[in-house]
Structure formats: C-alpha cells, structure tokens
Design a protein around this motif. Structure first.
Motif, PDB file in Angstrom:
ATOM      1  N   GLY A 169      23.113  -5.987   3.029  1.00 54.63           N
ATOM      2  CA  GLY A 169      23.764  -6.658   4.262  1.00 54.63           C
ATOM      3  C   GLY A 169      22.936  -6.970   5.352  1.00 54.63           C
ATOM      4  N   GLY A 170      23.427  -7.749   6.083  1.00 58.56           N
ATOM      5  CA  GLY A 170      22.653  -8.200   7.165  1.00 58.56           C
ATOM      6  C   GLY A 170      21.919  -7.353   8.333  1.00 58.56           C
ATOM      7  N   GLY A 171      22.623  -6.183   8.431  1.00 53.99           N
ATOM      8  CA  GLY A 171      21.614  -5.228   9.424  1.00 53.99           C
ATOM      9  C   GLY A 171      20.809  -4.375   8.614  1.00 53.99           C
ATOM     10  N   ALA A 172      20.730  -4.246   7.297  1.00 54.06           N
ATOM     11  CA  ALA A 172      19.883  -3.212   6.609  1.00 54.06           C
ATOM     12  C   ALA A 172      18.506  -3.078   6.904  1.00 54.06           C
ATOM     13  CB  ALA A 172      20.186  -3.667   4.846  1.00 54.06           C
ATOM     14  N   ALA A 173      18.023  -4.508   6.954  1.00 55.73           N
ATOM     15  CA  ALA A 173      16.677  -4.556   7.493  1.00 55.73           C
ATOM     16  C   ALA A 173      16.145  -4.014   8.593  1.00 55.73           C
ATOM     17  CB  ALA A 173      16.263  -6.099   7.444  1.00 55.73           C
ATOM     18  N   GLY A 174      17.132  -3.502   9.379  1.00 60.48           N
ATOM     19  CA  GLY A 174      16.759  -2.895  10.630  1.00 60.48           C
ATOM     20  C   GLY A 174      16.482  -1.203  10.627  1.00 60.48           C
ATOM     21  N   HIS A 175      16.871  -0.633   9.379  1.00 59.57           N
ATOM     22  CA  HIS A 175      16.856   0.695   9.190  1.00 59.57           C
ATOM     23  C   HIS A 175      15.227   1.139   8.993  1.00 59.57           C
ATOM     24  CE1 HIS A 175      17.225   4.608   7.621  1.00 59.57           C
ATOM     25  NE2 HIS A 175      18.658   4.867   8.345  1.00 59.57           N
ATOM     26  N   PRO A 176      14.691   1.787   9.629  1.00 62.09           N
ATOM     27  CA  PRO A 176      13.358   2.352   9.511  1.00 62.09           C
ATOM     28  C   PRO A 176      13.035   2.776   7.590  1.00 62.09           C
ATOM     29  CG  PRO A 176      13.974   3.349  11.506  1.00 62.09           C
ATOM     30  CD  PRO A 176      15.178   2.998  10.882  1.00 62.09           C
ATOM     31  N   ASP A 177      13.832   3.516   7.179  1.00 61.94           N
ATOM     32  CA  ASP A 177      13.781   3.730   5.732  1.00 61.94           C
ATOM     33  C   ASP A 177      13.763   2.631   5.023  1.00 61.94           C
ATOM     34  OD1 ASP A 177      13.454   6.581   6.535  1.00 61.94           O
ATOM     35  OD2 ASP A 177      15.201   7.033   5.932  1.00 61.94           O
ATOM     36  N   THR A 178      14.713   2.040   5.188  1.00 67.35           N
ATOM     37  CA  THR A 178      14.794   0.517   4.333  1.00 67.35           C
ATOM     38  C   THR A 178      13.584  -0.422   4.628  1.00 67.35           C
ATOM     39  OG1 THR A 178      17.342   0.577   4.633  1.00 67.35           O
ATOM     40  CG2 THR A 178      16.211  -1.403   4.020  1.00 67.35           C
ATOM     41  N   ILE A 179      13.121  -0.387   5.650  1.00 64.49           N
ATOM     42  CA  ILE A 179      11.649  -1.413   5.959  1.00 64.49           C
ATOM     43  C   ILE A 179      10.826  -0.679   5.030  1.00 64.49           C
ATOM     44  CG2 ILE A 179      10.136  -1.834   7.621  1.00 64.49           C
ATOM     45  CD1 ILE A 179      12.686  -1.779   9.675  1.00 64.49           C
ATOM     46  N   ALA A 180      10.657   0.785   5.274  1.00 63.60           N
ATOM     47  CA  ALA A 180       9.581   1.422   4.425  1.00 63.60           C
ATOM     48  C   ALA A 180       9.533   1.131   2.949  1.00 63.60           C
ATOM     49  CB  ALA A 180       9.408   2.848   4.590  1.00 63.60           C
ATOM     50  N   GLY A 181      10.968   1.177   2.562  1.00 62.87           N
ATOM     51  CA  GLY A 181      11.326   1.050   1.170  1.00 62.87           C
ATOM     52  C   GLY A 181      10.960  -0.537   0.643  1.00 62.87           C
ATOM     53  N   LEU A 182      11.109  -1.202   1.528  1.00 62.82           N
ATOM     54  CA  LEU A 182      10.921  -2.611   1.077  1.00 62.82           C
ATOM     55  C   LEU A 182       9.371  -3.393   0.756  1.00 62.82           C
ATOM     56  CD1 LEU A 182      13.605  -4.416   3.352  1.00 62.82           C
ATOM     57  CD2 LEU A 182      13.784  -3.767   0.967  1.00 62.82           C
ATOM     58  N   LYS A 183       8.826  -2.414   1.354  1.00 61.72           N
ATOM     59  CA  LYS A 183       7.228  -2.743   1.256  1.00 61.72           C
ATOM     60  C   LYS A 183       6.575  -3.067  -0.302  1.00 61.72           C
ATOM     61  CE  LYS A 183       5.830  -0.875   5.490  1.00 61.72           C
ATOM     62  NZ  LYS A 183       5.932  -2.114   6.321  1.00 61.72           N
ATOM     63  N   SER A 184       7.387  -2.369  -1.355  1.00 62.10           N
ATOM     64  CA  SER A 184       7.259  -2.668  -2.793  1.00 62.10           C
ATOM     65  C   SER A 184       7.957  -3.619  -3.534  1.00 62.10           C
ATOM     66  CB  SER A 184       7.420  -1.330  -3.458  1.00 62.10           C
ATOM     67  OG  SER A 184       8.765  -0.797  -3.435  1.00 62.10           O
ATOM     68  N   ALA A 185       8.472  -4.513  -2.597  1.00 60.16           N
ATOM     69  CA  ALA A 185       9.441  -5.352  -2.982  1.00 60.16           C
ATOM     70  C   ALA A 185       8.987  -6.884  -2.486  1.00 60.16           C
ATOM     71  CB  ALA A 185      10.798  -5.263  -2.804  1.00 60.16           C
ATOM     72  N   GLN A 186       9.397  -7.889  -3.373  1.00 60.70           N
ATOM     73  CA  GLN A 186       9.315  -9.261  -2.722  1.00 60.70           C
ATOM     74  C   GLN A 186      10.736  -9.572  -2.103  1.00 60.70           C
ATOM     75  OE1 GLN A 186       6.917 -11.335  -2.910  1.00 60.70           O
ATOM     76  NE2 GLN A 186       5.831 -10.974  -4.503  1.00 60.70           N
ATOM     77  N   VAL A 187      10.571  -9.652  -0.697  1.00 58.75           N
ATOM     78  CA  VAL A 187      11.759  -9.746   0.174  1.00 58.75           C
ATOM     79  C   VAL A 187      11.819 -11.351   0.493  1.00 58.75           C
ATOM     80  CG1 VAL A 187      12.742  -9.039   2.263  1.00 58.75           C
ATOM     81  CG2 VAL A 187      11.210  -7.313   0.764  1.00 58.75           C
ATOM     82  N   ILE A 188      12.985 -11.742   0.257  1.00 57.61           N
ATOM     83  CA  ILE A 188      13.029 -13.393   0.259  1.00 57.61           C
ATOM     84  C   ILE A 188      14.077 -13.434   1.711  1.00 57.61           C
ATOM     85  CG2 ILE A 188      13.828 -15.423  -0.447  1.00 57.61           C
ATOM     86  CD1 ILE A 188      11.525 -13.940  -2.168  1.00 57.61           C
ATOM     87  N   TYR A 189      13.551 -13.773   2.700  1.00 54.42           N
ATOM     88  CA  TYR A 189      14.377 -14.299   4.022  1.00 54.42           C
ATOM     89  C   TYR A 189      15.094 -15.405   3.705  1.00 54.42           C
ATOM     90  CZ  TYR A 189      15.407 -15.316   8.977  1.00 54.42           C
ATOM     91  OH  TYR A 189      15.914 -15.719   9.947  1.00 54.42           O
ATOM     92  N   LEU A 190      16.401 -15.477   3.420  1.00 55.51           N
ATOM     93  CA  LEU A 190      17.324 -16.529   3.623  1.00 55.51           C
ATOM     94  C   LEU A 190      17.640 -16.931   4.757  1.00 55.51           C
ATOM     95  CD1 LEU A 190      19.533 -15.771   0.602  1.00 55.51           C
ATOM     96  CD2 LEU A 190      17.266 -17.217   0.475  1.00 55.51           C
TER      97      LEU A 190
END
Length: 144
Positions: free
Chosen positions: A50-71
């Motif tokens: 969801g558009g706002g998910a990238a603002g949650h601190p736990d989500t940000i931490a969890g994304l560190k192990s992924a390829q995150v593509i910003y569309l």
C-alpha cells in the motif's frame, strides 16, 4: 524478494502481476508453480505494498533484505490513473497532494531501484524493472 512501492496510481498492482506473467499463460503457469514452491520454502515473491506502508518503521526495517522497486509517478499522472475510482477512499482526503509530497522521501529511503512510470505502459515498466534487476547484485540476507 522484490517489493514494489509508490503512491497510489503508480502501477504497483499492475506491474506486480506483469512481472510474473510476461510470456503468456504457459510461461506464467511454469513460473507460478516455481513461485509457489519457493514461497512454501519461505523465499521469493513479488509484493505490491500500500502507498503508505513504506512509512512504518517495522516495514522499513523488514525491507532491508529485499529488492525494493520504487515505481515513481507524478501526482498529476497518479490522479489521472485513479480518477473516479470508487474503491479509493484516499481520493476524498484533504491534503492529498501534501501527503504525496511527504511520501516521496519515504519511497526514496526504502528503494534499491527507481523506475519512472509516467506515460508508460505497464508492460514497459515491468520490462524496465526486470532489466534493472538483472544488473543489480542480490541483496544479502539480514542476520541478527
């Protein structure tokens, strides 16, 4: 893991589907089977957040192990894409453009790759994502 982020209307859902359905149904079914097997083992997937998910601190931490593509999509283009969609309650939210501006830095923070989507067909965007991923080394797993 591939994660797609971006404001509503950027094309996350559409591109996410296309990343697994590029070469017709037979190729899709083969990939689908492989993905299901990998998911059972806890590995690869494509997630459209969801558009706002990238603002949650736990989500940000969890994304560190992924390829995150910003569309990446302009505000104007996003509004054209979602205009009149009754299933988007955010469209009636006051200050929506301010929210869009605020989220831009969140997407930049979590992104490992950025792909512009304005004026582009989803198929072209998904091809661009795949091409960029082919040039980027895998993200090492986070160890604790």
């Amino acid at each position: 893991m591939i994660v797609l982020v971006g404001f509503m209307g950027a094309g996350k859902t559409t591109v996410g589907h296309l990343l697994f359905a590029e070469n017709g149904e037979p190729a899709f079914r083969e990939l689908e089977s492989r993905v299901i097997c990998e998911l059972v083992d806890g590995s690869e997937a494509v997630l459209a957040l969801g558009g706002g998910a990238a603002g949650h601190p736990d989500t940000i931490a969890g994304l560190k192990s992924a390829q995150v593509i910003y569309l990446q999509v302009s505000y104007e283009e996003a509004m054209l894409r979602v205009a009149g969609d009754p299933y988007r309650p955010m469209l009636s939210r006051p200050g929506l453009e301010d929210l869009y501006q605020h989220r831009l830095s969140l997407y930049d923070t979590v992104a490992t790759l950025t792909v512009a989507t304005d004026g582009r067909h989803p198929e072209a965007v998904s091809q661009d994502v795949l091409a960029q991923l082919a040039r980027v080394p895998a993200v090492p797993p986070v160890t604790t």
